[in-house]
Design a protein around this motif. Structure first.
Motif, PDB file in Angstrom:
ATOM      1  N   ILE A 150       0.871  -1.223  -0.023  1.00 49.05           N
ATOM      2  CA  ILE A 150      -0.255   0.063  -0.045  1.00 49.05           C
ATOM      3  C   ILE A 150       0.900   1.325  -0.071  1.00 49.05           C
ATOM      4  O   ILE A 150       0.668   2.073  -0.612  1.00 49.05           O
ATOM      5  N   ALA A 152       3.754   1.546  -1.157  1.00 48.94           N
ATOM      6  CA  ALA A 152       4.465   1.630  -2.475  1.00 48.94           C
ATOM      7  C   ALA A 152       3.525   2.331  -3.563  1.00 48.94           C
ATOM      8  O   ALA A 152       3.952   2.821  -4.549  1.00 48.94           O
ATOM      9  N   ILE A 153       2.331   1.884  -3.558  1.00 45.29           N
ATOM     10  CA  ILE A 153       1.269   2.261  -4.274  1.00 45.29           C
ATOM     11  C   ILE A 153       0.900   3.689  -3.987  1.00 45.29           C
ATOM     12  O   ILE A 153       0.946   4.721  -4.920  1.00 45.29           O
ATOM     13  N   PHE A 154       0.472   4.216  -3.037  1.00 45.29           N
ATOM     14  CA  PHE A 154       0.083   5.536  -2.492  1.00 45.29           C
ATOM     15  C   PHE A 154       1.121   6.191  -2.066  1.00 45.29           C
ATOM     16  O   PHE A 154       0.865   7.484  -2.096  1.00 45.29           O
TER      17      PHE A 154
END
Lengths: 301, 370
Positions: A150, A152-154
């Protein structure tokens, strides 16, 4: 059984009228167990270091090329970092963000756990089963792995966003415990009385049950803080959040990735943030265990 | 407890008898009420929800990896959105033109066949094959560390409880509480820093990887020794980070078990201390720890990520961080799913073990019932 015991005791403590007398009584009980007292002192020390000390000590973040990885000395008691900045100064300025994030995350996750845990236990039936099933699923997914993905994505850039993400991952364990507490409180006379007076669900939860779980919630708030610190320091050490600002974990990231590990002189540069995080965690855990004894007279003997 | 009236005591007993779990079981009834069926249903539900969460994370969120990849492809090779989307759907193994619910069902169908898609970076390599090549190393290190800590911690906790308030008890309990409060990755860093760099007792650079490259794998003493050599630091850290938990839990569980009436009766019957310790105290005290063990298994797989990073141990955690840094989303997704499956299996084993250890479980309650 423990729930009942803590309820009885909490009432005894709160019967002391003057606030000052309450504090004195609290300290007297804390001092019975050295570990709890040490934890309290440790937590107060770190809170002072993180929130008061930066107001007193001036920030020193100028790059000093002549003093890169300097040995500990009088001007730099723990040496300097890869840009010649003072390590002690960074420790002083690096506590605020990490502790604020931990407090916010603990606050949010406790709120989620209390709200849904007590609703599940009081309403019961299908809703209880649904909430419990969601909790079980959330408990099963390895939280740190999900957090890493999460993050890494956000790429949460504010500590508020980070706290929300941390809270969304760490509520399940507390929810189960709150639910169990409420289930046992539910059967007690005063709740039966409130129910027969038809005082409503919200009144029963917030006015009748929660005050009886106050000590319990305080302890779990502290534990939630340790979880939040563990998780946020982990993702910062991996370099997954934008590395702006000063923070013990970010310090550790730079120390580790700029090769300080292999400079024997920069032992204290790495030890600084490691010890700051480790000792703060230990203080919190010991404070929680001290409070448990204060709140629960059965354990005190 | 002195202020509790007999009426309140009776109320509490009633509460205990009507445990939440037995109520749930009562409602479901029949076949569904059997602990094993329940555990398997729960496991299936968890896998389903986890795969949905990863689908939403990767596919649906604004600024999702799929969108980012399409943008990237458009900029890199100067192609139209449609072409980029076509390439991206090949990469992610999803048909981006189909409606979302069809994509979702296709994704679930693929998962059911064990197809987790292809890795972004090494074309043609399936995510499953990558995970299967690294996961065993993590499970080996984590499992060994956790089991060792469980056995040693339980023994120490039992002894500490028997010698309550002795010097040994204080030393073991305090040591346990200190070591379990410090995050595992900090312990790993301390080991590297103190024993690896400052004292140079441990050759940390030689211990990197899961085994020395060039050695022939097989059941030879050299290879097994080499594996243990490379896994020893991660195992030590998993051991140290969990031993405190077992010591403290076992100590308090034993103290509670020692006060039970049947222990007093067993003493009165003149049973030997050894028999009382193992069959009457130890067995009851260890029960709640078995379910704790399953929960710890989940946490330790997560914590392994950073510990593997620090020791450069070729497990699933090292791979996860690499996939995160290279934005290899199918691999990240696969790792979340597969580690969750591992935790579920650990939970199932704990549930089964629990019902073996506790004959009462056949009637009511499960490993997770508190």
């Amino acid at each position: 059984m423990t729930a009942a015991a803590s309820v009885v005791d909490r009432r005894d403590v709160s019967r002391i009228p003057a606030p000052l007398a309450g504090v004195v009584e609290f300290l007297r009980m804390m001092s019975r167990k050295p570990v709890g007292l040490l934890g309290l002192i440790g937590v107060l020390f770190f809170l002072f270091l993180a929130y008061v000390a930066p107001l007193i000590v001036p920030l020193q973040d100028q790059v000093d090329v002549s003093a890169i990885y300097a040995k500990p000395s009088w001007t730099h008691p723990l040496g300097t970092d890869f840009q010649g900045r003072d390590v002690v100064n960074q420790i002083v300025y690096g506590g605020g963000d990490i502790i604020t994030t931990a407090i916010l995350a603990a606050l949010f996750s406790t709120l989620i756990a209390i709200t849904f845990g007590s609703i599940a236990a009081t309403v019961g039936g299908r809703l209880d089963q649904l909430i419990l099933a969601i909790t079980d699923v959330a408990l099963t997914i390895p939280q740190l792995i999900l957090l890493i993905v999460i993050a890494a994505i956000f790429r949460p850039s504010s500590f508020f966003a980070l706290a929300v993400i941390l809270a969304l991952l760490q509520w399940p364990a507390l929810l189960r415990q709150i639910r169990a507490q409420v289930l046992s409180l539910k059967e007690r006379d005063f709740v039966e009385a409130a129910r027969s007076l038809d005082l409503g669900l919200l009144h029963i939860i917030f006015r009748e049950m929660l005050p009886n779980m106050r000590s319990y919630i305080v302890i779990h708030f502290i534990i939630a803080m340790t979880l939040a610190i563990y998780a946020q320091a982990a993702i910062m050490f991996l370099g997954l959040v934008p590395l702006s600002g000063k923070n013990w974990a970010i310090m550790l990231y730079f120390a580790y990735n700029q090769g300080a590990l292999f400079f024997r002189d920069s032992f204290f540069y790495l030890m600084g943030p490691i010890m700051a995080i480790a000792l703060f965690q230990l203080s919190l855990v010991w404070l929680a265990s001290g409070l448990e004894d204060v709140f629960n007279p059965r354990l005190r003997s | 407890m002195a202020t509790i009236t007999p009426a309140q005591g009776e109320l509490q007993v009633r509460t205990l008898q009507r445990s939440p779990l037995s109520r749930v079981r009562g409602n479901l009834g029949g076949m569904l009420g059997r602990p094993i069926t329940q555990a398997i249903l729960k496991a299936a539900l968890t896998i389903f929800v986890t795969s949905t969460i990863t689908f939403v994370l990767i596919r649906l969120m604004p600024g999702s990896p799929v969108e980012i990849k399409i943008d990237e492809l458009m900029q890199q090779s100067q192609i139209s959105y449609a072409e980029a989307a076509a390439q991206a759907s090949g990469l992610f193994d999803i048909n981006l033109n189909a409606p979302i619910h069809e994509q979702y069902f296709e994704y679930l169908g693929n998962l059911a066949h064990g197809n987790l898609g292809n890795s972004f970076l090494s074309r043609g390599t399936t995510v499953m094959s990558i995970i299967l090549s690294v996961l065993p190393w993590t499970l080996f290190a984590v499992g060994t560390g956790l089991l060792l800590s469980f056995v040693v911690g339980i023994a120490l906790g039992l002894v500490a409880a028997y010698r309550r308030n002795s010097l040994l008890d204080h030393a073991v309990s305090t040591g346990g509480s200190i070591i379990s409060s410090i995050p595992g990755y900090l312990i790993a860093l301390l080991i590297v820093l103190i024993f690896g760099i400052q004292l140079r007792w441990i050759p940390i650079t030689q211990m990197r990887g899961a085994f020395t490259s060039g050695i022939t794998p097989g059941f030879t003493p050299e290879f097994v020794g080499d594996i243990l050599f490379h896994a020893s630091l991660p195992i030590t850290v998993f051991f140290l980070t969990h031993i405190g938990l077992w010591i403290l839990s076992m100590r308090s569980a034993t103290l509670a078990a020692l006060e039970e009436d049947h222990v007093t009766v067993a003493r009165a019957r003149g049973l030997t201390d050894g028999r009382i310790t193992t069959a009457y105290v130890g067995r009851n005290a260890v029960l709640p720890l078995v379910s704790q063990f399953a929960i710890a298994a989940g946490a330790v797989v997560g914590g392994a990520v950073i510990i593997e990073q620090i020791f450069v141990y070729q497990g699933v955690g090292l791979r996860l961080v690499a996939s995160v840094n290279q934005r290899d989303y199918p691999l990240m997704q696969g790792i979340i799913l597969m580690t969750t499956v591992c935790v579920i299996v650990a939970n199932l084993v704990a549930d089964l073990l629990y019902s073996k250890l506790d004959p009462r479980i056949g009637r009511a309650g499960g490993a997770t019932g508190k």
